[in-house]
Design an enzyme around this catalytic site. Sequence first.
Site, PDB file in Angstrom:
ATOM      1  CB  VAL A  12      22.084  75.169  66.132  1.00  0.00           C
ATOM      2  CG1 VAL A  12      23.197  74.363  66.794  1.00  0.00           C
ATOM      3  CG2 VAL A  12      21.936  74.782  64.669  1.00  0.00           C
ATOM      4  CB  CYS A  13      22.638  75.270  70.792  1.00  0.00           C
ATOM      5  SG  CYS A  13      23.301  75.303  72.466  1.00  0.00           S
TER       6      CYS A  13
END
Length: 322
Positions: free
Chosen positions: A108-109
Amino acid sequence: MEERVVVLVGYDEAELLDIACVTTSLTTANRLGASPAYAVSVATPGGRAITCDSGLTLQGQRSLERLRGPLDTLIVSGGFGHEAAAGNPRIVGHVRRLARESRRVASVCTGATVLAAAGLLNGKRVTTHWWYAEQLASAYPEITVDPAPIYIRDGGVSTAAGVTSALDLALAFIEEDHGAELARSVARGLVTYLQRPGNQAQMSMFTATPAPTNSLVRRAVNYIASHLTGDLTATALAADAGVSERHLTRLFIDDLGKAPGRFVRDARTEAAAHLLASTSLPVASVAAQCGFRTAETLRQAFVSRYGTPPSRYRATQGTPST
């Protein structure tokens, strides 16, 4: 029936939302009858507590070093500590080891930086938060970074753009594992939009242009993106930055080619375009959620930017999901 073991990797200065969007989605699926259920835990170096980039403390449940597979899903969170994590050979080595023992691997990210350091993204098309896309591409030329989509799935590896896009990725995993109806039920339970397609863009005004080079402008842009309904007058932004309005305006024009007021209007209009294309919210509600005082103010900004009114834009571009 055996559980689906899902492990999220955290580290100091990880983003708490990156973790919580996934854990809450999967545990909600459990409460709604997911079978086999998800066994969700957070693994940290030594199993110790980590200080998230918000300053809050999160207790690790499992030791990254002692964790053994097989795992169903391994997810590396992002956060301001991603560079330190990617530069830590112990963290990277254990992520690499656990990836070999996992059916599915994701980030994520800026967690993509850790996967890249582990060699798990070589030859793959990936995404990350638009702010860090250029940095990731420069540091790891063997991977293809696309900053536009909210998430990308390339084989057994998935990468999500940032923060709440973890929710979209988690819903995609739930749909893959248990079907679309359960994913829709989870989305309704979380009071969020039904799952957005992975190829839906992050806010295009941010992905289409290079990140600001000036630190004050970067800070202001980040604040604008997350406070669209707030007071974003040049006076308020200058006060927050600790500089004069005239100085901030000069910095914006030098770095972005437009004054703060124009940038704010464009940001709000882009956000409205996103809501018009992906939801069936009334235009007045879209205007309010994006910081416009009235639907007419939104209409004027929309016509100026896109050459068409919001209703026409929705008719030609929209795929409402609520």
